[in-house]
Write an enzyme that holds these catalytic residues in place. Structure first.
Site, PDB file in Angstrom:
ATOM      1  N   SER A  55     -10.000  -0.816   7.029  1.00  0.00           N
ATOM      2  CA  SER A  55      -9.406  -0.650   5.693  1.00  0.00           C
ATOM      3  C   SER A  55      -8.709  -1.866   5.116  1.00  0.00           C
ATOM      4  CB  SER A  55      -8.407   0.502   5.704  1.00  0.00           C
ATOM      5  OG  SER A  55      -9.101   1.709   5.529  1.00  0.00           O
ATOM      6  N   LYS A  75       0.861  -1.187   0.000  1.00  0.00           N
ATOM      7  CA  LYS A  75       0.000   0.000   0.000  1.00  0.00           C
ATOM      8  C   LYS A  75       0.892   1.230   0.000  1.00  0.00           C
ATOM      9  CE  LYS A  75      -3.959   1.816   2.705  1.00  0.00           C
ATOM     10  NZ  LYS A  75      -4.841   1.573   3.877  1.00  0.00           N
ATOM     11  N   SER A 119      -9.800   1.527   2.853  1.00  0.00           N
ATOM     12  CA  SER A 119      -8.952   2.337   2.007  1.00  0.00           C
ATOM     13  C   SER A 119      -7.884   1.547   1.249  1.00  0.00           C
ATOM     14  CB  SER A 119      -8.267   3.398   2.861  1.00  0.00           C
ATOM     15  OG  SER A 119      -7.377   2.790   3.787  1.00  0.00           O
TER      16      SER A 119
END
Ligand code: GLN
Length: 478
Positions: free
Chosen positions: A177, A78, A153
């Site tokens: 997330s 990420k 997210s």
């Protein structure tokens, strides 16, 4: 070459093949090619030179007789995780051009175990969102239906694993997330007990809730990644000074752990679920009961305040954490600013997107003199009650079973104009972070359109391995 180093294979299968003498370089090249061919906007950077050099080092270590738990396993990060020399922008304009000066502890441990970073994944800006639509890099498409969101997210990491680009990706989970996009994309997503994995090298959002965790296609792969990443780190004072006990290898026959195990469920969770999600939960309960678990109804009476409490505490922490992006020390600096005030004001106004600005304003408000007691302090008190509710529930059961998300993946743009609707995507995942307990999303079913549905398991603090053993059983019972 054998299919076991194909990047659609599991991490364990790839590592086994590479430890047996197959080429890490070949496995990594396959993932690099897939990352370059990504059509979902899940991948925002492919790191070919670094990856090939790292793969060559893994091949040399194996040739020299070493055996590595993640030998040659392609890994995606990420965009809020640092790896020295690679960009890390949290998908924000404010960090455009930022290059990581050091490597996150979790990432360094995976690399030392033989994993090879091949790509960076898209995310909601500063991890604020549930649909991956607040990213400065544009939205990610759900691999099962590209007209839909992947969740957020950590939407890029979930989509990259679901699309078979990489077998293993990292995300961060402050309020859901990792688990929510895992559920919506049909992969495993794990948020460990707070304090299990060092946050050193994770761009901070809500520091008292942020945890790094893996996405994988199997619970066994996620458990392996957890074992490699877990454990004390002097660079993160909230990383627990305890051996990652209970992180031993999952039982060979995961279903055997179910006999006599007490699985709690919260009946109130079942109202308001999309019918397919409710049906999936009922099916999970039925199969678990048939395998010998004892289903125990429990309550989490203060959980209904969790979303409200979270949006006070997480925004307060975010406002404080994001104050460092001032146009001077990092990233974007407004080209039109003349005075110091203009440097701060304009750089932040130009650098942060609308959702991040909303959170900074909310957070600044709840922390301000005169409002602190009414909002921040009150929210801390309710947070304690939520944690106490979990402790009470876990006196009556060994793990909790429930939904991850009230619905399957929604359409791109569907909730973007209504922050409150977006925030409610996380009703079932946020209390986990407030309490600090572990949670995992395990793919279990799908709706009539084939959209994936994950089931959530939660466990007491530090009982991650018990939770994962049940998760592996759940995956086997599908
Ligand atoms: N969707 C939640 C939020 O927007 C959770 C995000 C997260 O876990 N990072 O804050």
């Amino acid at each position: 070459m054998s299919t076991s180093t194909n990047s659609s294979a599991t991490a364990i299968a790839i590592a086994t093949a590479v430890n047996a003498g197959q080429s890490a370089t070949v496995a990594v090249k396959i993932a690099l090619a897939k990352a370059k061919a990504d059509t979902l906007n899940a991948i925002i950077g492919v790191h070919e030179t670094r990856a090939l050099a790292a793969a060559a080092r893994v091949d040399a270590r194996i040739a020299a007789g070493e055996r590595l738990p993640l030998a040659g396993v392609p890994l995606a990060l990420k965009d809020n995780l640092l790896a020295e020399g690679l960009p890390a922008t949290a998908c924000s304009r404010v960090l455009t051009g930022f290059i990581a000066p050091y490597t996150a502890t979790a990432v360094a441990r995976l690399e030392a175990a033989g994993a090879v970073i091949v790509a960076t994944t898209n995310m909601d800006e500063f991890a604020m969102g549930s649909s991956n639509e607040t990213s400065v890099r544009g939205p990610v498409r759900n691999p099962i239906d590209p007209s839909r969101i992947p969740g957020g997210s950590s939407g890029g990491s979930a989509a990259a694993v679901a699309a078979g680009i990489v077998p293993l990706a990292l995300g961060s989970d402050t309020g859901g997330s990792i688990r929510q996009p895992a559920s919506l994309c049909g992969v495993v997503g794990l948020k460990p007990t707070y304090g299990t994995i060092s946050r050193y090298g994770l761009i901070a959002f809500g520091s008292s809730m942020d945890q790094i965790g893996p996405f994988a296609t199997t619970v066994a792969d996620a458990a392996l990644a957890l074992r490699v990443m877990a454990g004390k780190d002097s660079n993160d004072s909230t990383c627990a000074d305890r051996d990652p006990v209970g992180l031993e290898v999952l039982p060979a026959d995961p279903v055997s752990v179910l006999k006599g195990l007490r699985v709690g469920f919260v009946a109130e969770h079942e109202a308001g679920l999309a019918p397919a999600v409710k049906a999936c939960l009922d099916d999970a309960k039925k199969r678990l009961a048939a395998a010998g678990v004892i289903l125990v109804p429990v309550t989490l009476p203060h959980e209904r305040y969790a979303v409200a409490v979270y949006y006070v505490l997480a925004t307060g922490e975010a406002a404080s954490n994001l104050s460092r992006f001032d146009g001077i020390r990092y990233g974007h600096r407004s080209p039109t600013a003349q005075t110091l005030g203009e440097v701060y004001g304009r750089s932040r106004a130009e650098g942060f997107g609308a959702e991040v600005q909303r959170r900074i304003m909310l957070g600044t408000y709840v922390l301000s003199t005169g409002y602190y007691d009414a909002y921040y302090k009150k929210a801390q008190q309710v947070r304690r009650k939520i944690a106490d509710d979990y402790a009470t529930a876990f006196a009556a059961c060994d793990v909790l079973l429930g939904p991850v998300s009230p619905t399957t993946a929604f359409k791109l743009g569907e909730k973007l104009a209504d922050p409150l609707q977006m925030y409610l995507s996380d009703v079932f995942t946020i209390a986990t972070n407030l309490a600090g307990v572990p949670g995992v999303s395990v793919p279990f079913g799908q709706d009539s359109q084939g959209l994936p549905i994950g089931m959530q398991l939660q466990a007491p603090m530090w009982a991650d391995n018990r939770m994962l053993a049940v998760g592996a059983a759940l995956q086997a019972l599908r």
